[in-house]
Design an enzyme around this catalytic site. Structure first.
Site, mmCIF file in Angstrom:
data_model
loop_
_atom_site.group_PDB
_atom_site.id
_atom_site.type_symbol
_atom_site.label_atom_id
_atom_site.label_comp_id
_atom_site.label_asym_id
_atom_site.label_seq_id
_atom_site.Cartn_x
_atom_site.Cartn_y
_atom_site.Cartn_z
ATOM 1 N N HIS A 1 -1.368 7.869 1.045
ATOM 2 C CA HIS A 1 -1.761 8.079 2.372
ATOM 3 C C HIS A 1 -2.700 9.146 2.628
ATOM 4 C CE1 HIS A 1 0.280 5.938 5.957
ATOM 5 N NE2 HIS A 1 -0.385 6.727 6.798
ATOM 6 N N LYS B 1 0.666 -1.285 0.042
ATOM 7 C CA LYS B 1 -0.032 0.063 -0.036
ATOM 8 C C LYS B 1 0.847 1.162 0.198
ATOM 9 C CE LYS B 1 -3.435 2.346 2.939
ATOM 10 N NZ LYS B 1 -2.658 3.433 3.551
HETATM 11 C C1 LIG Z 1 -6.525 9.656 10.418
HETATM 12 C C2 LIG Z 1 -6.089 8.559 9.310
HETATM 13 C C3 LIG Z 1 -5.251 7.796 9.979
HETATM 14 C C4 LIG Z 1 -4.669 6.614 9.036
HETATM 15 N N1 LIG Z 1 -3.858 5.475 9.366
HETATM 16 C C5 LIG Z 1 -3.367 4.651 8.610
HETATM 17 C C6 LIG Z 1 -2.642 3.751 9.064
HETATM 18 O O1 LIG Z 1 -2.850 3.524 10.295
HETATM 19 N N2 LIG Z 1 -2.001 2.854 8.119
HETATM 20 C C7 LIG Z 1 -2.232 3.179 6.892
HETATM 21 O O2 LIG Z 1 -1.539 2.543 6.173
HETATM 22 N N3 LIG Z 1 -2.830 4.138 6.497
HETATM 23 C C8 LIG Z 1 -3.467 5.124 7.178
HETATM 24 N N4 LIG Z 1 -4.057 6.037 6.743
HETATM 25 C C9 LIG Z 1 -4.187 6.400 5.184
HETATM 26 C C10 LIG Z 1 -5.372 5.579 4.907
HETATM 27 O O3 LIG Z 1 -5.254 4.504 4.865
HETATM 28 C C11 LIG Z 1 -5.833 5.904 3.321
HETATM 29 O O4 LIG Z 1 -4.473 5.747 2.314
HETATM 30 C C12 LIG Z 1 -6.451 7.388 3.117
HETATM 31 O O5 LIG Z 1 -6.973 7.852 4.100
HETATM 32 C C13 LIG Z 1 -7.049 7.632 1.747
HETATM 33 O O6 LIG Z 1 -7.485 8.919 1.606
HETATM 34 P P1 LIG Z 1 -8.975 9.513 2.088
HETATM 35 O O7 LIG Z 1 -8.660 9.817 3.501
HETATM 36 O O8 LIG Z 1 -9.010 10.709 1.243
HETATM 37 O O9 LIG Z 1 -10.083 8.623 1.675
HETATM 38 C C14 LIG Z 1 -4.750 6.808 7.384
HETATM 39 C C15 LIG Z 1 -5.487 8.051 7.045
HETATM 40 C C16 LIG Z 1 -5.993 8.987 8.004
HETATM 41 C C17 LIG Z 1 -6.640 10.033 7.524
HETATM 42 C C1 LIG Z 2 -0.266 5.930 13.806
HETATM 43 C C2 LIG Z 2 0.298 6.804 12.398
HETATM 44 C C3 LIG Z 2 1.232 6.612 11.875
HETATM 45 C C4 LIG Z 2 -1.008 6.229 11.523
HETATM 46 C C5 LIG Z 2 -0.907 6.898 9.996
HETATM 47 O O1 LIG Z 2 -0.600 6.061 9.169
HETATM 48 C C6 LIG Z 2 -1.293 8.098 9.829
HETATM 49 O O2 LIG Z 2 -1.751 9.144 10.827
HETATM 50 O O3 LIG Z 2 -1.414 8.621 8.804
#
Ligand SMILES: Cc1cc2nc3c(=O)[nH]c(=O)nc-3n(C[C@H](O)[C@H](O)[C@H](O)COP(=O)(O)O)c2cc1C
Ligand SMILES: CC(C)CC(=O)C(=O)O
Length: 379
Positions: free
Chosen positions: A271, A247
Site C-alpha cells: 500500500h 491487492k
Molecule cells: C494518496 C494515496 C491513496 C491511495 N489510495 C488507495 C486506494 O484507494 N485503494 C488502494 O487499494 N490503494 C490505495 N493506495 C495505494 C496504491 O494503490 C499503491 O499501492 C501505492 O501507492 C504504490 O506505491 P507508490 O506510491 O510508491 O507507487 C493509495 C496510495 C496513495 C499514495
Molecule cells: C480513503 C483511503 C482509505 C484510501 C487509501 O487506501 C489510502 O489513503 O491509502
C-alpha cells in the site's frame, strides 16, 4: 514538456507537486505509516539490486508491449488506485483515465475516488483506439449490498477486473494526517457513494481527529469490515462476472491462499508503505510470491517504482507488470492529463533504455539472470 525547466526524471514531478500542493493534500498523498520505514525501503530496495547486462545483441529495435489478463498494453507500466485524485487536479480521475487511454495502459480506479465509476468510464468514450483496460479497486464494505453494487456498476461500465484490497482492515497510522486533521475539501465527494449519504469524509469523523486518530481513519473504521477473511474473496468471486485480483499480498503463504481462493491475479503491495510500517519492501518479497503462485496466476507489483531500471528489475524477478501510485498524483498536479502522459512517457523511455543497455529487445527477454539480487532484505 511544458513548464520552465525540463523535467528529467519522476523526481521532478514530485518536487513540483511538493512546492505546489496545499499541506492537507500533500501530506495525505506523500505520507507512509508511522516512521515511514517501509515507504523509504520500497525505493531503497530497488537500489540494492544490480542489473547484469548482456552486450552485442542488436538492440536497434525494441518492443515494450506486453499483456495483462490477456489484454495487450503498450508497456508493463500501469496506474495503481489512489483515492481522491481531484485534490491533485480539478479533472482528477478523468484526467488519469484519459492519459492511461492515450498511452494504452491499465488504470485501476480507487473505489474511494472523487469521480464516479460511471463518469470515469465516460471520460474516455469517443477517444481514438480500443479502450485501454480499466479495473476497479474494491474495498469490501460493511454494507455488502453496496459492495456488490460497486462490482455491478464496474461491469456495466466496461471495467474488466476487480482488484480487492486486502491490507486495510483498519487504516495505517499516518501521523501528518492526524496532526493536520485531514479532510476532503468540502467541494469534493467520495463520488461512488453519493446515493448513500456516505460521500463526505464527514464532520462527525473529523471530530475524532482530536482524539489521536485522523478523521480518515475514523471514516475507514466506520465503512470497512475488519472481520474480512478468505471466504469473502470467494464471495466476491461468486458475484463478479469479471476477473478478481487481490491487492496487498506480501508472503508466499498468502499467495498460496489466494491461488486456492481462485483469484485471477495477485498484486504484491504494501500500500505504498501506508499500512503496516516495517512490512518488507515489495521488490524484496516479489520472488517468493511469484514462486508460490507457481505460474497459476499473473503477479504484479507496486511500491517505490520510480525509474525504468526499477521496472526492469521487477520484471526480471517475475512481475508481469508494475503499477505507479504517487507519481501519477504528482504528474496530475503538474498538468492534469498531459502531465500524466509526460510522466508515463518518461518512465517508459527509461525502461526502453534499460532494456537496450541490458541487451533485451522484448519484454519476455527479461528474466531472472538479468539481476544480481542480494539474499536478505534490510530494513
Ligand atoms: C494518496 C494515496 C491513496 C491511495 N489510495 C488507495 C486506494 O484507494 N485503494 C488502494 O487499494 N490503494 C490505495 N493506495 C495505494 C496504491 O494503490 C499503491 O499501492 C501505492 O501507492 C504504490 O506505491 P507508490 O506510491 O510508491 O507507487 C493509495 C496510495 C496513495 C499514495
Ligand atoms: C480513503 C483511503 C482509505 C484510501 C487509501 O487506501 C489510502 O489513503 O491509502
Amino acid at each position: 514538456m511544458s513548464g520552465t525547466a525540463p523535467f528529467v526524471s519522476l523526481d521532478d514531478f514530485e518536487k513540483y507537486a511538493h512546492a505546489n500542493l496545499d499541506r492537507n493534500a500533500l501530506d495525505y498523498y506523500k505520507s507512509g505509516a508511522q516512521d515511514m520505514l517501509t515507504l523509504r525501503d520500497n525505493q531503497h530496495a530497488f537500489d540494492r539490486i544490480a542489473i547484469r547486462p548482456r552486450v552485442l545483441r542488436d538492440v536497434s529495435s525494441l518492443d515494450t508491449t506486453t499483456s495483462i489478463l490477456g489484454r495487450q498494453i503498450s508497456s508493463p507500466v500501469c496506474i495503481a488506485p489512489t483515492a481522491m485524485q481531484r485534490m491533485a487536479h480539478p479533472e482528477g480521475e478523468c484526467a488519469t483515465a484519459r492519459a492511461a487511454h492515450r498511452k494504452n495502459t491499465c488504470m485501476i480506479l480507487s473505489s474511494w475516488s472523487t469521480t464516479s465509476i460511471e463518469d470515469t468510464a465516460k471520460s474516455t468514450k469517443g477517444m481514438v483506439g480500443e479502450q485501454a483496460p480499466k479495473w476497479l479497486q474494491l474495498y469490501i464494505y460493511k454494507d455488502r449490498a453496496a459492495t456488490q453494487r460497486l462490482i455491478e456498476r464496474a461491469e456495466e461500465n466496461g471495467y474488466s477486473a476487480i482488484a480487492v484490497t486486502v491490507d486495510t482492515p483498519f487504516l495505517g497510522r499516518r501521523l501528518a494526517d492526524i496532526k493536520n486533521k485531514f479532510r476532503l475539501p468540502p467541494h469534493l465527494t467520495m463520488a461512488n457513494f453519493e446515493d448513500q449519504g456516505k460521500a463526505q469524509v464527514g464532520e462527525a469523523a473529523m471530530q475524532t481527529a482530536s482524539t489521536n486518530a485522523s478523521g480518515l481513519a475514523a471514516y475507514v473504521a466506520s465503512q470497512i469490515d475488519p472481520t474480512l477473511s478468505w471466504k469473502h474473496i470467494a464471495w466476491v468471486k461468486s458475484v463478479a462476472k469479471i476477473p478478481v485480483l487481490v491487492k496487498g499480498i506480501l508472503t508466499a503463504e498468502d499467495a498460496r491462499m489466494a491461488v486456492q481462493a481462485g483469484v485471477d491475479g495477485i498484486i504484491v503491495s504494501n500500500h505504498g508503505g501506508r499500512q503496516l510500517d516495517t512490512a518488507p519492501a515489495t521488490i524484496d518479497v516479489l520472488e517468493e510470491v511469484v514462486k508460490a503462485a507457481d505460474g497459476k496466476v499473473e503477479v504484479y507489483l507496486d511500491g517505490g517504482v520510480r525509474r525504468g531500471t526499477d521496472v526492469f528489475k521487477a520484471l526480471a524477478l517475475g512481475a508481469k507488470a508494475v503499477f505507479l501510485g504517487r507519481p501519477v498524483l504528482w504528474a496530475l498536479n503538474y498538468s492534469g492529463e498531459q502531465g500524466v502522459v509526460e510522466m508515463l512517457d518518461m518512465i517508459n523511455e527509461e525502461f526502453r533504455l534499460a532494456m537496450a543497455l541490458a541487451g533485451c529487445v522484448k519484454v519476455s527477454d527479461i528474466t531472472r539472470e538479468y539481476v544480481r539480487y542480494p539474499a536478505q532484505p534490510r530494513l
